[in-house]
Each structure stands twice: as C-alpha cells, then as structure tokens.
Enzyme design. Sequence first.
Site, PDB file in Angstrom:
ATOM      1  N   THR A 396     105.416  33.397 121.856  1.00 29.18           N
ATOM      2  CA  THR A 396     106.122  33.073 123.102  1.00 29.18           C
ATOM      3  C   THR A 396     106.181  31.551 123.197  1.00 29.18           C
ATOM      4  OG1 THR A 396     105.384  35.072 124.151  1.00 29.18           O
ATOM      5  CG2 THR A 396     106.009  33.326 125.644  1.00 29.18           C
ATOM      6  N   SER A 460     102.693  38.512 131.775  1.00 25.74           N
ATOM      7  CA  SER A 460     101.679  37.540 132.207  1.00 25.74           C
ATOM      8  C   SER A 460     102.245  36.136 132.239  1.00 25.74           C
ATOM      9  CB  SER A 460     100.497  37.558 131.243  1.00 25.74           C
ATOM     10  OG  SER A 460      99.928  38.833 131.209  1.00 25.74           O
TER      11      SER A 460
HETATM   12  O1  DON Z   1     105.255  38.758 128.938  1.00 27.78           O
HETATM   13  C1  DON Z   1     104.158  38.642 128.431  1.00 27.78           C
HETATM   14  O2  DON Z   1     103.160  38.450 129.058  1.00 27.78           O
HETATM   15  C2  DON Z   1     104.071  38.687 126.928  1.00 27.78           C
HETATM   16  N1  DON Z   1     105.069  39.550 126.392  1.00 27.78           N
HETATM   17  C3  DON Z   1     104.219  37.301 126.429  1.00 27.78           C
HETATM   18  C4  DON Z   1     104.128  37.302 124.953  1.00 27.78           C
HETATM   19  C5  DON Z   1     103.159  36.367 124.453  1.00 27.78           C
HETATM   20  O3  DON Z   1     102.787  35.387 125.049  1.00 27.78           O
HETATM   21  C6  DON Z   1     102.672  36.738 123.135  1.00 27.78           C
HETATM   22  N2  DON Z   1     101.331  36.320 122.998  1.00 27.78           N
HETATM   23  N3  DON Z   1     100.434  36.848 122.576  1.00 27.78           N
END
Ligand code: DON
Length: 581
Positions: A396, A460
Amino acid sequence: MISRGSTVLAAAILAGSSVLLVRPATAAPQQEKQPVAEGYGGAVATVDLDASRAALGVLRRGGNAIDAAVAGAATLGVTEPYSAGLAGGGYIVYYDARHGRVHTIDGRETAPRAMRSSSLEGVPFDDAVTSGLSAGVPGSVAQWELALRRFGTLSLGQALRPAIEVASRGFTVDQTFHDQTASNAARFKDFTSTARLYLPGGAPPAVGSTFRNPELAETYRQLGRRGGSWLYGGRLGAEIVATVKRPPVTPGSTRTVRPGLMELSDLAAYRAVERRPTKVTYKGMDVYGMAPSSSGGSTVGEALNILQALPGVGAHEYLEASKLAFADRGKYVGDIPGVPLGQLLSEGFAKERACLIGERAIPAPAAPGDPDGSYGACRAVPQESAKPIPAEGPETTHLVVADRWGNVVAYNITIESTGGNGIVVPGRGFLLNNELTDFTFGPAPGDPNLPGPGKRPRSSMAPTIVLRNGEPLLAVGSPGGSTIITTVLQILVNRWDFGMTLPQALAAPRATQRNTAQTQAEQGFIDRYGPELTARGHSLVLNPEIGAATGLEFLGGGRVQAVAEPVRRGGGSALVVSGRR
Ligand code: DON
C-alpha cells in the site's frame, strides 16, 4: 503511574538518531530521493522520486493539491504497481483552504452483488489472495474523477499525463521493485499476462535497468480520452470482468485459482463516496480522519481520546490505548449501518476505557467496551480468546501534497497485498486488487466485517490531517495493513507527547499493539523500551519493519516541511516547489 522521566529520555534518545543529521532539501532538482524537504509554494512526499516529481510538476504548472495527488497516485501505479494502481482503491482526506473545511472521499473497492456473508468461508487465505474471488470492484478511477470534479482544476486526461510519460519512457528499477517482483515470482509466473509484464525473460527485471510499461501508458491514455465509464461498464470493465472470471492461468500451473463473482453491472454500480471526516480534538488540535468503511479515523481518534484522558503518556500508555481501541474496532466498525461512531469518539467513552489502564499491561486480547452513551465507573474487561494476527508488510502507499493556496491532501492508495491478486489484465498493463481478503472470512456471527453484496471491506487506512485554530498543522499517513493505525498514532504521539520533530517522529522505531497477546516491535523499540515494558507485563516480538509513512508539517509563514521515510522500504522522496518564499 506514568514515568515522565522516561518519556523525556525517550524523546532525547530518539531525537539523537541519525534523522537529526538529515539536512532538509530545498527546491534544487534532486537526482536521488531525499526524505526531508522544506520550503514554500507547495510540497509533496511519496515513497518514490518519480511520483513525487510528477506531483511537483503539476503544482509548478499551476495545478492544485488534488490535481497533483491524482497525478502522483497514477504515477505510483506505474512505479509502485505492486502497491497502487487504477484497479485498486483508497481514501483521500482533503483540506479545502478556501472554505476552511475538511472533506474525505471513499474510493474503497466493493464486493460484487453476488457476494454473501459465507462466500469466503473455508477458503484458505493464501488461495484467496491469488484469485479472482478476492478482486473488489476498483474504486480509484471513480475517486480520481470525483476528486478532480469537486476540488481539482485538471481533467482526468491531463492529470494522467505525467504517469503516461513515466510509463512510456520507463523508470529505473530499484532494489525495492526488484525484491517485490522476486518475492512474487512464484505466483506471477502462474499467469501468462503477469509473467509477460513483470518477469521478462522469466526473471525479475535487474536493478538499474529501465522498466517500461507501454500497455499501461495506452490504458491511461484511453482512460483519459474516454473517461471512467470506459471502466465502469465499458470495454475496459468487460476485460476486467473476463479476467476475474477466467484468470489467465499459465498452462501447466498447478495453482488453484478461484474465479470471481464480479459482473459488468457491479462496475456500473460503483460510486466513490464523499463522507464526513472523523474528528477528535487532542491537546487543542483537531485531528481529522477517515470514517467507515475505514476503521482508520475511528481507531486513531479513540486511542487519542483515551491518551488524553490519562495524566501523561509514555510507551506503555501508547500501547494500552491502542489495545483498547482495537478491541472496539473489532466489535463495532465495518461497512455497516449504525456504527456508533459518535460514542466511539466521545470523551465519556474514552474516559471509561482509559480508567482500565494501570501499571500493568491489560491481558490481551481485551474485550471491547460498551459505547452506549452511559459512562460511569470502570467496567472490568474480561479477556477474550486469542486470535493470532499476522505480521503486516509495508505494502500500500500514502502520499501527501500541499499547494500554494494552502490546500492539503493526505491520500492512501492500495491494491492490498504486494502485487494485489497477482493477475494482470491481459494487454492492459495493470494488476487487479485482492482487497476482499480484508473481509472477515467467517463463520463469525455478528462480525461487522463479514462480506456482503456491494459492501466495502473494512480498511485500516488512516490518512490524517490536523488543524490548529482552523489552519493546517500536519498531514500524515502510512501503509501497513492494520499497523497503519498504530503507525499514524505513534507518529502523532512522538510529535506531541515525546517532543520530536516530524522527521524524528517518522524515523523513530515503531511498535504495534492491536489487541494481541504480543506487541510487535522494531528492534530499536525493543532495545529502548523492552526492559521497562516487559516489567509491566508486555510481551514484545520482533517485526523488522513497520509502515512507510509520509507527512507534512506547516511551520508558519507559508513554510512547509515535507517528510518521508529515511530508511524503511528503501526510503521515500520529499520535494518542495521553492526553497524561498
Ligand atoms: O485497507 C487496508 O487496510 C489494507 N487493505 C491496506 C493494505 C496494506 O496496507 C497492506 N499491508 N499490509
């Protein structure tokens, strides 16, 4: 209860880290990434020099912060394609200087309408990650269009131009891109389209080589010309649906690849949504965040309220406040009607939760509280049954932009796992997301985050903007799955409770307590706090790297400090429009 001395000492020790030696860059053209820049007329920080330059170029040509944020995000889709992309989703928190208001845009992916609460039951998590089933309806393009229409000055086509240029001319492969490709090679080779793009000649591109993505350049070009409807119901959408339903599995692959449920009508039904931001006031500063479908704003906000209800804040209190806020996040927050946001962010609830925090660590997992509006004496927290929580990587991405008019953007964008679901849409140059793995797989009766038709998986992501006396003071955010929340919280605590500068607050060693029996922490944190915290009942376990944040601080008189990571994830890139006023 709080050792003030240790807090001050912590600040002094962390302030003594190498960050102090970082000299802020001014506006001279940078050949290398620099983590801190100070100046005037606009600023940007991303994980990547090309993306920061793309956003800065837009600012220099007279674009505003929203224009630059979209240009930067689209460029990250080229240079950071395993973290960001047009088939992903994200959240924008935006301060509109003219009206002195904070807005948010939810561009989170949605589940197809055929998805049910049981659709992920029994599916092994790893199978779901690399599947059509986990691909959510992409939100980014609708979010870009809405953001530009509401607050920008450029058309989508204009905002995509810097990204088209980078995709056509290519970018230099760095160690991070190489390593992320290598760690994905086993699944990338299982899809003909992905192997063709990211494993040219059968191997990850070499560090130092130039990587071009002409198919993505052409996709962006057509998107600019045709607009989002090309994706949301048009030809590009049809190709996405075909890929999700019949992933292009390499002949001979033994991988089980589950098809998805997405239909063209799901794409046509997608909308990015403006939402009211969450808001708490911490030490006189107004902290704005992202409301559900993200749990970012509510969980950071609740933890800050809890901390504020305590007589002082040290490392123990930071971990305990986070633990309790995560207990409440798990029970109450999801993309459902009736999340008790007002109560979760109320002072009364925070006080009730804060009174549970004492000398010793609360056994974790702690039970959620009762945000019912009636708050009194402390209620006991029975221990819940333990659920393991995996380490979260720095996938991300988060970018921040400010412009000369004082507008500010904090923008989290993601395709979920590093490399999303691993499936490139053939001939189009981009990966699909696997965001639906953020749902609770179940069975889990009453869980607010079970899958459902059209539902957004709980996120998150926590892009955050802080105002003081109605003026921007700070913007911050990070990747890292559920550690995003603790990283943002810890940076704010470092800045305001431990007396660090923003560069120090980002660089300082991190720990993440998400209502689990063990607290994951970086080595520097364990070295500094291990003995003190262990003596108080915490159990620390190594997580080598937590988060990859970017931030801005407004220093007064129009001076802005842009900050990225000095070390984590290979370091980030901070740029300012001008070194002088
Ligand atoms: O929306 C979220 O919280 C996660 N899909 C964000 C993805 C992310 O930060 C991946 N990290 N481990």
